[in-house]
Write a protein that holds these residues in place. Sequence first.
Motif, PDB file in Angstrom:
ATOM      1  N   MET A   1       0.956  -1.122   0.194  1.00 37.65           N
ATOM      2  CA  MET A   1       0.235  -0.155  -0.019  1.00 37.65           C
ATOM      3  C   MET A   1       0.887   1.249  -0.164  1.00 37.65           C
ATOM      4  SD  MET A   1      -2.729   1.413   2.807  1.00 37.65           S
ATOM      5  CE  MET A   1      -2.746   0.015   3.408  1.00 37.65           C
ATOM      6  N   ARG A   2       0.562   2.119  -0.600  1.00 35.29           N
ATOM      7  CA  ARG A   2       1.219   3.627  -0.781  1.00 35.29           C
ATOM      8  C   ARG A   2       0.116   4.678  -0.546  1.00 35.29           C
ATOM      9  NH1 ARG A   2       1.547   6.883  -5.581  1.00 35.29           N
ATOM     10  NH2 ARG A   2       0.029   6.064  -7.037  1.00 35.29           N
ATOM     11  N   ARG A   3       0.742   5.714   0.334  1.00 40.69           N
ATOM     12  CA  ARG A   3       0.152   6.817   0.482  1.00 40.69           C
ATOM     13  C   ARG A   3       0.235   7.803  -0.635  1.00 40.69           C
ATOM     14  NH1 ARG A   3       1.543  11.937   2.849  1.00 40.69           N
ATOM     15  NH2 ARG A   3       3.560  11.302   2.909  1.00 40.69           N
ATOM     16  N   SER A   4      -0.796   8.607  -1.068  1.00 43.05           N
ATOM     17  CA  SER A   4      -1.002   9.432  -2.180  1.00 43.05           C
ATOM     18  C   SER A   4      -1.508  10.736  -1.567  1.00 43.05           C
ATOM     19  CB  SER A   4      -1.507   8.726  -3.096  1.00 43.05           C
ATOM     20  OG  SER A   4      -1.671   9.806  -4.354  1.00 43.05           O
ATOM     21  N   ALA A   5      -1.162  11.909  -2.552  1.00 42.98           N
ATOM     22  CA  ALA A   5      -1.812  13.030  -2.101  1.00 42.98           C
ATOM     23  C   ALA A   5      -2.618  13.652  -3.244  1.00 42.98           C
ATOM     24  CB  ALA A   5      -0.822  13.979  -1.844  1.00 42.98           C
ATOM     25  N   LEU A   6      -3.596  14.526  -3.042  1.00 44.42           N
ATOM     26  CA  LEU A   6      -4.275  15.087  -4.204  1.00 44.42           C
ATOM     27  C   LEU A   6      -4.208  16.564  -4.072  1.00 44.42           C
ATOM     28  CD1 LEU A   6      -6.688  15.194  -6.254  1.00 44.42           C
ATOM     29  CD2 LEU A   6      -8.185  15.548  -4.342  1.00 44.42           C
ATOM     30  N   ALA A  80       2.990  18.360  -8.443  1.00 44.29           N
ATOM     31  CA  ALA A  80       2.330  17.536  -7.850  1.00 44.29           C
ATOM     32  C   ALA A  80       2.847  16.245  -7.897  1.00 44.29           C
ATOM     33  CB  ALA A  80       0.912  17.447  -8.653  1.00 44.29           C
ATOM     34  N   PHE A  81       3.509  15.728  -8.840  1.00 45.01           N
ATOM     35  CA  PHE A  81       4.230  14.370  -9.033  1.00 45.01           C
ATOM     36  C   PHE A  81       5.336  14.374  -8.031  1.00 45.01           C
ATOM     37  CE2 PHE A  81       7.406  11.485 -10.683  1.00 45.01           C
ATOM     38  CZ  PHE A  81       6.434  10.268 -10.851  1.00 45.01           C
ATOM     39  N   GLU A  82       5.963  15.444  -7.811  1.00 45.30           N
ATOM     40  CA  GLU A  82       7.286  15.338  -7.284  1.00 45.30           C
ATOM     41  C   GLU A  82       6.922  15.336  -5.728  1.00 45.30           C
ATOM     42  OE1 GLU A  82       9.471  18.815  -8.821  1.00 45.30           O
ATOM     43  OE2 GLU A  82      10.251  17.391 -10.458  1.00 45.30           O
ATOM     44  N   ARG A  83       5.615  15.941  -5.173  1.00 46.05           N
ATOM     45  CA  ARG A  83       5.365  15.574  -3.879  1.00 46.05           C
ATOM     46  C   ARG A  83       4.334  14.421  -3.859  1.00 46.05           C
ATOM     47  NH1 ARG A  83       7.260  19.931  -5.764  1.00 46.05           N
ATOM     48  NH2 ARG A  83       8.183  21.497  -4.733  1.00 46.05           N
ATOM     49  N   ASP A  84       4.593  13.384  -4.522  1.00 48.01           N
ATOM     50  CA  ASP A  84       3.772  12.084  -4.251  1.00 48.01           C
ATOM     51  C   ASP A  84       2.298  12.370  -4.388  1.00 48.01           C
ATOM     52  OD1 ASP A  84       6.106  10.639  -3.800  1.00 48.01           O
ATOM     53  OD2 ASP A  84       5.795  10.937  -1.730  1.00 48.01           O
ATOM     54  N   ALA A  85       1.975  13.408  -5.076  1.00 45.33           N
ATOM     55  CA  ALA A  85       0.287  13.375  -5.588  1.00 45.33           C
ATOM     56  C   ALA A  85       0.076  12.636  -6.691  1.00 45.33           C
ATOM     57  CB  ALA A  85       0.086  14.733  -5.964  1.00 45.33           C
ATOM     58  N   SER A  86      -0.732  11.812  -6.912  1.00 50.35           N
ATOM     59  CA  SER A  86      -1.253  10.944  -7.905  1.00 50.35           C
ATOM     60  C   SER A  86      -2.216  11.691  -8.905  1.00 50.35           C
ATOM     61  CB  SER A  86      -1.991   9.597  -7.657  1.00 50.35           C
ATOM     62  OG  SER A  86      -1.096   8.831  -6.723  1.00 50.35           O
TER      63      SER A  86
END
Length: 114
Positions: A1-6, A80-86
């Motif tokens: 499982m991974r954590r993601s941001a919006l 956004a990608f560089e900050r782990d947002a999908s």
Amino acid sequence: MRRSALFVCSTAHLPVTERRHIDHLIAAAPRGAGGRIDVGHPDLVIEPYAYGFFVHTCVVGCGGEAPEISPEFWAILTYAFERDASWVLFDRDEPASPDLPVFPDPDRPEEHQS
């Protein structure tokens, strides 16, 4: 499982012709199995939203050159990608950020207000 941001961003941060193009793609998109709207963009994964649209940041992780989108759009997806947002949600009702350029739509006078 991974954590993601919006990340949530005003549609005013995209050039007018670009957001109109995406709105057109959404309006013309066919419905697939189960009623899901299949937005046909050649490079981006786009999901409609009542007040805008979501764009997946996976295109940034693919490497290579940016797809044929504006530098402003690419910069938002990359940030956004560089900050782990999908996903980035481009929302018409989201206030504009003072840190990003704004492209007012002449057909939407409310975007010209401060």
